[in-house]
Design a protein around this motif. Structure first.
Motif, PDB file in Angstrom:
ATOM      1  N   SER A 208      51.736 -27.572  37.715  1.00 39.88           N
ATOM      2  CA  SER A 208      52.769 -28.014  36.508  1.00 39.88           C
ATOM      3  C   SER A 208      51.961 -27.720  35.484  1.00 39.88           C
ATOM      4  O   SER A 208      50.893 -27.553  35.171  1.00 39.88           O
TER       5      SER A 208
ATOM      6  N   ARG B  81      48.175 -36.996  30.923  1.00 39.06           N
ATOM      7  CA  ARG B  81      48.084 -35.576  31.581  1.00 39.06           C
ATOM      8  C   ARG B  81      47.735 -34.268  30.481  1.00 39.06           C
ATOM      9  O   ARG B  81      47.057 -33.465  30.995  1.00 39.06           O
TER      10      ARG B  81
ATOM     11  N   ILE C 186      50.820 -29.446  32.621  1.00 38.67           N
ATOM     12  CA  ILE C 186      50.472 -30.389  32.204  1.00 38.67           C
ATOM     13  C   ILE C 186      50.656 -31.047  30.634  1.00 38.67           C
ATOM     14  O   ILE C 186      50.660 -32.089  30.442  1.00 38.67           O
TER      15      ILE C 186
HETATM   16  C1  DQA Z   1      48.135 -31.520  38.984  1.00 34.78           C
HETATM   17  C2  DQA Z   1      48.309 -32.062  37.487  1.00 34.78           C
HETATM   18  C3  DQA Z   1      47.651 -33.363  37.565  1.00 34.78           C
HETATM   19  O1  DQA Z   1      48.056 -34.233  36.294  1.00 34.78           O
HETATM   20  C4  DQA Z   1      48.162 -34.208  38.969  1.00 34.78           C
HETATM   21  O2  DQA Z   1      47.365 -35.347  38.698  1.00 34.78           O
HETATM   22  C5  DQA Z   1      48.021 -33.641  39.979  1.00 34.78           C
HETATM   23  C6  DQA Z   1      48.427 -32.179  39.966  1.00 34.78           C
HETATM   24  C7  DQA Z   1      48.933 -29.946  38.869  1.00 34.78           C
HETATM   25  O3  DQA Z   1      48.516 -29.182  39.894  1.00 34.78           O
HETATM   26  O4  DQA Z   1      49.926 -29.766  38.343  1.00 34.78           O
HETATM   27  O5  DQA Z   1      47.662 -33.932  41.024  1.00 34.78           O
HETATM   28  O6  DQA Z   1      46.805 -30.928  38.781  1.00 34.78           O
END
Ligand code: DQA
Length: 144
Positions: free
Chosen positions: A102, A111, A104
């Motif tokens: 994603s 995030r 972030i």
């Molecule tokens: C993630 C983004 C992180 O914030 C989240 O805790 C995840 C997945 C991602 O791949 O987008 O577990 O690393």
């Protein structure tokens, strides 16, 4: 190159977990695709996923012993607070690319910070599973 593809907590739940955010492919689907892609480019991949911080630190240290050439790492939620993972990446000096499925930086404020990124050669975020393929190219560029 001898590549290690590491995935952190809850990524074993891809396909089940918030499909609107993380898509519908399972981790196995993504790993199979990376393996095919990397093999065509002449690379060898090893895969590891854990929900535990200590197991991820152990696997990073093992990568040093195994003389791995590059690491592609989605540390998942540990991204945002694991100094142990930051320190482990610094300790092994194997070029590491941080990957997120994603975007972030476009999500909740907690995030936006990565404490792992400063230990990595770069960060790829927001391109879904394609991010892992982009990371292979980043490592290829670094190794020439
Ligand atoms: C993630 C983004 C992180 O914030 C989240 O805790 C995840 C997945 C991602 O791949 O987008 O577990 O690393």
């Amino acid at each position: 190159m001898n590549l290690l593809i590491l995935n952190g907590p809850n990524l074993n739940f891809l396909g089940i977990r918030e499909p609107d955010v993380y898509g519908t492919q399972t981790l196995k689907d993504i790993e199979d695709h990376i393996e095919q892609y990397a093999t065509k480019l002449g690379h060898h991949c090893t895969f590891f996923q854990s929900n535990s911080e200590g197991a991820l630190v152990d696997r990073l240290q093992q990568a040093h012993m195994d003389e791995v050439d590059g690491i592609i790492f989605n540390p998942a939620a540990y991204t945002h607070y694991s100094y142990a993972i930051h320190d482990a990446i610094k300790a092994i000096s194997v070029p590491t690319v941080e990957v997120h499925l994603s975007a972030i930086h476009a999500r909740e404020s907690f995030r936006k910070e990565s404490v792992v990124a400063p230990a990595c050669i770069g960060q790829i975020s927001g391109f879904g599973p394609t991010g892992y393929a982009l990371a292979i190219h980043a490592l290829e560029e670094k190794s020439v």
